[in-house]
Design an enzyme around this catalytic site. Sequence first.
Site, short mmCIF file in Angstrom:
data_model
loop_
_atom_site.label_atom_id
_atom_site.label_comp_id
_atom_site.label_asym_id
_atom_site.label_seq_id
_atom_site.Cartn_x
_atom_site.Cartn_y
_atom_site.Cartn_z
N CYS A 175 0.83 -1.21 0.00
CA CYS A 175 0.00 0.00 0.00
C CYS A 175 0.86 1.25 0.00
O CYS A 175 1.34 1.68 1.05
CB CYS A 175 -0.90 0.02 1.24
SG CYS A 175 -1.94 -1.43 1.35
N SER A 209 -3.26 -3.12 -5.37
CA SER A 209 -3.46 -4.41 -6.05
C SER A 209 -3.61 -5.54 -5.05
O SER A 209 -2.99 -5.51 -3.98
CB SER A 209 -2.27 -4.72 -6.95
OG SER A 209 -2.12 -3.73 -7.94
N TYR A 229 9.77 13.25 3.20
CA TYR A 229 9.75 11.82 2.85
C TYR A 229 10.61 10.99 3.78
O TYR A 229 10.50 9.77 3.82
CB TYR A 229 10.14 11.61 1.39
CG TYR A 229 11.56 12.01 1.05
CD1 TYR A 229 11.85 13.27 0.54
CD2 TYR A 229 12.61 11.11 1.21
CE1 TYR A 229 13.13 13.64 0.22
CE2 TYR A 229 13.90 11.47 0.89
CZ TYR A 229 14.16 12.74 0.39
OH TYR A 229 15.44 13.11 0.07
N GLU A 414 3.57 0.63 -11.40
CA GLU A 414 4.95 0.39 -10.98
C GLU A 414 5.90 1.36 -11.66
O GLU A 414 6.98 1.01 -12.10
CB GLU A 414 5.38 -1.06 -11.27
CG GLU A 414 4.71 -2.03 -10.33
CD GLU A 414 5.66 -3.04 -9.68
OE1 GLU A 414 5.15 -4.05 -9.20
OE2 GLU A 414 6.88 -2.83 -9.67
#
Lengths: 432, 246
Positions: A175, A209, A229, A414
Amino acid sequence: ILLTVCMFCICCQQLKRNMPAYLAPWRASPCVFRSSKSELMPNLASDGVVCAPLQTFTEEETMLKNMVTKFAQERVAPLVQKMDENSKMEDSVIQGLFEQGLMSIALGEEYGGTGASFFSIILVVEELAKVDPAVALLCELQNTLTNKLFTTYGTEEQKRTYLPRVAKDTIGSFCLSEAGSGSDAFSLKTRAEKKGDYYIINGSKMWISLAEHAGIFFVMANTDPSLGYRGITCFIVDRDTEGLHVGKKEDKLGIRASSTCPVTFENVKVPETNILGQVGQGYKYAIGMLNTGRIGIAAQMLGLAQGCFDHTIPYTKERVQFGKSVFDFQGMQHQIAQVATQLEAARLLTYNAARLAETGRPFIKEASMAKYYTAEVATLTTSKCIEWMGGVGFTKNYPIEKYYRDCKIGTIYEGTSNIQLSTIAKSLAQEY
Amino acid sequence: MAGLRVLVGVKRVIDYAVKTQGVKHSLNPFCEIALEEGVRLRERGAAAEVVAVSVGTRVCQETLRTALALGADRGVLVEVGEGAAVGPREAAAALAGLAGRLRPHLVLLGKQAIDDDCNQTGQLLAAMLDWPQGTFASRVEPEGEWVRVQREVDGGLETLRLRLPAVLTADLRLNEPRYATLPNIMKAKKKPLEVVAASEFLGGGSPPAPPRLRVLKLEEPPPRGGGQRVDDVPALLERLRASGCI
């Protein structure tokens, strides 16, 4: 070409210039040149396979390829249309993948895996994708993402707890993306607040997914937004944790059998021991994993294109118009040859990237190239195949139109094609 | 008597299902069924060891590796010279010799190979060893010193009880072979594979007997011609008489 490059090598050496880095990954070179840069010398001792074509497989890899082909034809192929229509993966297929050991290909035997090579994963994904790219995706994500995350960054405790489960029957789901952060992944907003020896996660993820069937989720959440980040941390969250909610799956254009759902987190309590690796290092792990994952996706696109091609050519040889088979028209032959050439090039890019990754050499640029190129080739191949099939290519009675729909995701997930190109350019910039 | 040693013959044949540029070879499907039965016997505890055997040139090792990946414990290749003819007689003689050395309790073979469709090796082998045989087996149940075999015969199903050691040949409905799982494929590499020269069993030093069969012709059946409809039986008889069939 060999002779020219040899001469070039010798010239460079004589002029004492630096050997261009592009020759480094070219393992087929038989010239043993004495370069000052030791890493550029083909390391003949440890590679084992020298001057062999890229399609050279070990005996196990060949047996594995044959087994997966058989499995895909017998156990998956009959269900492909049904799974696509209902947008649902059949349980028998998922179970079959686990039973055959295809969900734990490179995992160590002590955890219930097989200990096969990374290249084996690529071969398996390619063979599965020839039949159904959605099934190939399930296998690919489990092997290159879930298993790899645990084995690379997991503590002994985490490995002992989770690896036997993912080898046996549990699917993992990664995730990262959110509604507001796709390519700009690190601007994610999901928050993890520290409370003593556990964290509370709040936020919502999108485009996840395998969420429908997953038993374990890797959740990328930010523990300290002020660090940007550098606050992103990877949490291992079980499906049945309170507050974790898997939303309704998306109604997609392609790879419909593979579920893609939003996943929301409402005060989800996660113990500190469920942090994968270090706090604030999540962004590094994501990038690292996605680099190898890229090769897996390249394999998926490759299999997709090849499977579509394999269905089309026999038809063109059978179909007769104007007194001869459609294949016999020169215009058709030229188109088909062009597509076949690009397919071959895509295959070699993918196999080479996989072999580079396997032998521990730098592969980021090659992986990006493989993913970008195979996605483009898949789009072109499937589009052409529909044209060559004519009217029947346009109907759902034939499998071709499914490949055409499935290929589009290749340029998107991706790492979009644009991201891949930027990565390649960045690599190139460093070389000169 | 648990702990049976089972010998399974596996033949390398042309794989007609696969269209490739080269000719692809694979394990004979009936041999695969025989092997699956052997492995199941071991998993049930009735057998202790399953040995896969192939008679042929060195390239048959890949067939044996597949057999190992499907569950056999070890493999033996009875190697013949390049170009040597290996028909049912030669194969049976080699297996008989090997059986003398390995002393299995049960020999499982496929009923026939898909390349020559001979359906002879099992029967010849039983005769050479003077062992009882249960051919076209669709069910195998060991019972101590005996084995109960259900055979598919033209009239239906026949059940025999054979005293061990015995030779059985597998028919299609005996079982459905498994896929080689990935862990088994990796383990196959470590299982022992022995190579024995065929000359040890065939002729014992003297030159092998020349093959008694010579293939004169091999051709595809002619394409199917059109059919004709007739209205009733008398018309049918008249047509058959007219064409000289009766």
